[in-house]
Design a protein around this motif. Structure first.
Motif, PDB file in Angstrom:
ATOM      1  N   LEU A  45       0.861  -1.182   0.000  1.00 15.98           N
ATOM      2  CA  LEU A  45       0.000   0.000   0.000  1.00 15.98           C
ATOM      3  C   LEU A  45       0.894   1.228   0.000  1.00 15.98           C
ATOM      4  N   ALA A  46       0.633   2.149  -0.892  1.00 20.29           N
ATOM      5  CA  ALA A  46       1.378   3.407  -0.950  1.00 20.29           C
ATOM      6  C   ALA A  46       2.891   3.170  -1.062  1.00 20.29           C
ATOM      7  N   ASN A  47       3.277   2.228  -1.923  1.00 24.27           N
ATOM      8  CA  ASN A  47       4.689   1.926  -2.171  1.00 24.27           C
ATOM      9  C   ASN A  47       5.434   1.479  -0.925  1.00 24.27           C
ATOM     10  N   GLN A  48       4.732   0.794  -0.025  1.00 23.17           N
ATOM     11  CA  GLN A  48       5.359   0.272   1.185  1.00 23.17           C
ATOM     12  C   GLN A  48       4.713  -1.057   1.551  1.00 23.17           C
ATOM     13  N   SER A  49       5.443  -1.853   2.290  1.00 21.78           N
ATOM     14  CA  SER A  49       4.925  -3.103   2.809  1.00 21.78           C
ATOM     15  C   SER A  49       4.348  -2.862   4.200  1.00 21.78           C
ATOM     16  N   PHE A  50       3.138  -3.370   4.420  1.00 26.61           N
ATOM     17  CA  PHE A  50       2.491  -3.285   5.721  1.00 26.61           C
ATOM     18  C   PHE A  50       2.172  -4.691   6.200  1.00 26.61           C
ATOM     19  N   PHE A  51       2.395  -4.947   7.486  1.00 26.09           N
ATOM     20  CA  PHE A  51       1.963  -6.180   8.121  1.00 26.09           C
ATOM     21  C   PHE A  51       0.769  -5.839   9.001  1.00 26.09           C
ATOM     22  N   LEU A  52      -0.332  -6.530   8.798  1.00 26.15           N
ATOM     23  CA  LEU A  52      -1.458  -6.473   9.720  1.00 26.15           C
ATOM     24  C   LEU A  52      -1.264  -7.647  10.664  1.00 26.15           C
ATOM     25  N   VAL A  53      -1.065  -7.377  11.944  1.00 30.54           N
ATOM     26  CA  VAL A  53      -0.687  -8.406  12.903  1.00 30.54           C
ATOM     27  C   VAL A  53      -1.784  -8.564  13.952  1.00 30.54           C
ATOM     28  N   MET A  54      -2.193  -9.820  14.184  1.00 28.49           N
ATOM     29  CA  MET A  54      -3.175 -10.117  15.215  1.00 28.49           C
ATOM     30  C   MET A  54      -2.647  -9.600  16.550  1.00 28.49           C
ATOM     31  N   ALA A  55      -3.461  -8.766  17.212  1.00 31.55           N
ATOM     32  CA  ALA A  55      -3.042  -8.150  18.473  1.00 31.55           C
ATOM     33  C   ALA A  55      -4.113  -8.378  19.542  1.00 31.55           C
ATOM     34  N   LYS A  56      -3.803  -7.997  20.753  1.00 33.62           N
ATOM     35  CA  LYS A  56      -4.768  -8.073  21.839  1.00 33.62           C
ATOM     36  C   LYS A  56      -5.943  -7.151  21.550  1.00 33.62           C
ATOM     37  N   GLU A  57      -7.072  -7.426  22.155  1.00 28.82           N
ATOM     38  CA  GLU A  57      -8.284  -6.629  21.969  1.00 28.82           C
ATOM     39  C   GLU A  57      -8.028  -5.161  22.310  1.00 28.82           C
ATOM     40  N   ASN A  58      -8.562  -4.276  21.483  1.00 27.79           N
ATOM     41  CA  ASN A  58      -8.483  -2.814  21.648  1.00 27.79           C
ATOM     42  C   ASN A  58      -7.074  -2.241  21.483  1.00 27.79           C
ATOM     43  N   GLU A  59      -6.138  -2.998  20.940  1.00 28.47           N
ATOM     44  CA  GLU A  59      -4.784  -2.498  20.677  1.00 28.47           C
ATOM     45  C   GLU A  59      -4.800  -1.754  19.343  1.00 28.47           C
ATOM     46  N   THR A  60      -4.206  -0.554  19.306  1.00 30.97           N
ATOM     47  CA  THR A  60      -4.083   0.186  18.046  1.00 30.97           C
ATOM     48  C   THR A  60      -2.687   0.777  17.946  1.00 30.97           C
ATOM     49  N   ALA A  61      -2.368   1.321  16.787  1.00 30.81           N
ATOM     50  CA  ALA A  61      -1.091   2.000  16.572  1.00 30.81           C
ATOM     51  C   ALA A  61      -1.151   3.452  17.040  1.00 30.81           C
ATOM     52  N   ASN A  62      -2.303   3.902  17.510  1.00 27.59           N
ATOM     53  CA  ASN A  62      -2.472   5.275  17.978  1.00 27.59           C
ATOM     54  C   ASN A  62      -1.737   5.475  19.303  1.00 27.59           C
ATOM     55  N   PHE A  63      -1.527   6.731  19.670  1.00 29.07           N
ATOM     56  CA  PHE A  63      -0.914   7.049  20.955  1.00 29.07           C
ATOM     57  C   PHE A  63      -1.518   8.339  21.489  1.00 29.07           C
ATOM     58  N   LEU A  64      -1.339   8.592  22.776  1.00 25.24           N
ATOM     59  CA  LEU A  64      -1.805   9.834  23.394  1.00 25.24           C
ATOM     60  C   LEU A  64      -0.663  10.831  23.426  1.00 25.24           C
ATOM     61  N   ASP A  65      -0.944  12.053  22.962  1.00 29.72           N
ATOM     62  CA  ASP A  65       0.079  13.092  23.030  1.00 29.72           C
ATOM     63  C   ASP A  65       0.135  13.678  24.443  1.00 29.72           C
ATOM     64  N   ALA A  66       0.980  14.668  24.645  1.00 31.31           N
ATOM     65  CA  ALA A  66       1.200  15.252  25.973  1.00 31.31           C
ATOM     66  C   ALA A  66      -0.065  15.883  26.554  1.00 31.31           C
ATOM     67  N   TYR A  67      -1.062  16.163  25.708  1.00 34.00           N
ATOM     68  CA  TYR A  67      -2.298  16.800  26.161  1.00 34.00           C
ATOM     69  C   TYR A  67      -3.458  15.807  26.274  1.00 34.00           C
ATOM     70  N   GLY A  68      -3.159  14.512  26.073  1.00 32.68           N
ATOM     71  CA  GLY A  68      -4.187  13.495  26.197  1.00 32.68           C
ATOM     72  C   GLY A  68      -5.010  13.262  24.943  1.00 32.68           C
ATOM     73  N   ASN A  69      -4.599  13.841  23.813  1.00 34.77           N
ATOM     74  CA  ASN A  69      -5.301  13.647  22.555  1.00 34.77           C
ATOM     75  C   ASN A  69      -4.786  12.393  21.853  1.00 34.77           C
ATOM     76  N   GLU A  70      -5.707  11.556  21.365  1.00 35.68           N
ATOM     77  CA  GLU A  70      -5.294  10.371  20.616  1.00 35.68           C
ATOM     78  C   GLU A  70      -4.783  10.804  19.251  1.00 35.68           C
ATOM     79  N   ARG A  71      -3.616  10.279  18.861  1.00 37.85           N
ATOM     80  CA  ARG A  71      -2.958  10.707  17.630  1.00 37.85           C
ATOM     81  C   ARG A  71      -2.658   9.517  16.731  1.00 37.85           C
TER      82      ARG A  71
END
Length: 131
Positions: A45-71
């Motif tokens: 996808l988009a000239n790159q290889s991506f692995f979709l990996v089975m993860a624990k429930e509710n796990e995402t690649a998102n993170f919370l910034d210093a202000y608590g916003n999901e990014r």
């Protein structure tokens, strides 16, 4: 240093159901599947290889910034504002969860979309220089 990092080869995205995620990426983003088993999918996808990996429930690649916003952790690029607006409309038409187009105080415009597992991705209307 004689050796150096040249590019990103693969990104890993956590998913709750490999088969459902694979179908979503193919259907919604036109990804090309190259391998699939019960634990992972490899796709182009988009000239790159991506692995979709089975993860624990509710796990995402998102993170919370210093202000608590999901990014998001990845930004895709398109060639210009018109291309971004067209992609935004196309994703809406494919029933993808898509945020509003916004100006963020830098060049170009952006929007955020989410996959079936809630992984957020950014889209930017400017192309980075070729490295």
């Amino acid at each position: 240093m004689n050796s150096r990092l040249l590019r990103v080869g693969t990104s890993y995205i956590p998913v709750s159901n490999v088969e459902r995620a694979a179908e979503w990426y193919v259907d919604k983003l036109d990804a090309e599947l190259t391998y699939q088993d019960e634990d992972k999918v490899i796709m182009n996808l988009a000239n790159q290889s991506f692995f979709l990996v089975m993860a624990k429930e509710n796990e995402t690649a998102n993170f919370l910034d210093a202000y608590g916003n999901e990014r998001f952790s990845l930004t895709f690029e398109v060639d210009g504002e018109e291309s971004l607006k067209m992609l935004h409309e196309e994703l809406l038409g494919r029933d993808v969860k898509v945020g509003e187009i916004e100006k963020r105080g830098h060049a170009g415009i952006n929007f955020v979309f989410s996959d079936v597992d809630g992984n957020q991705f950014d889209v930017w209307s400017e192309l980075s220089p070729t490295y």
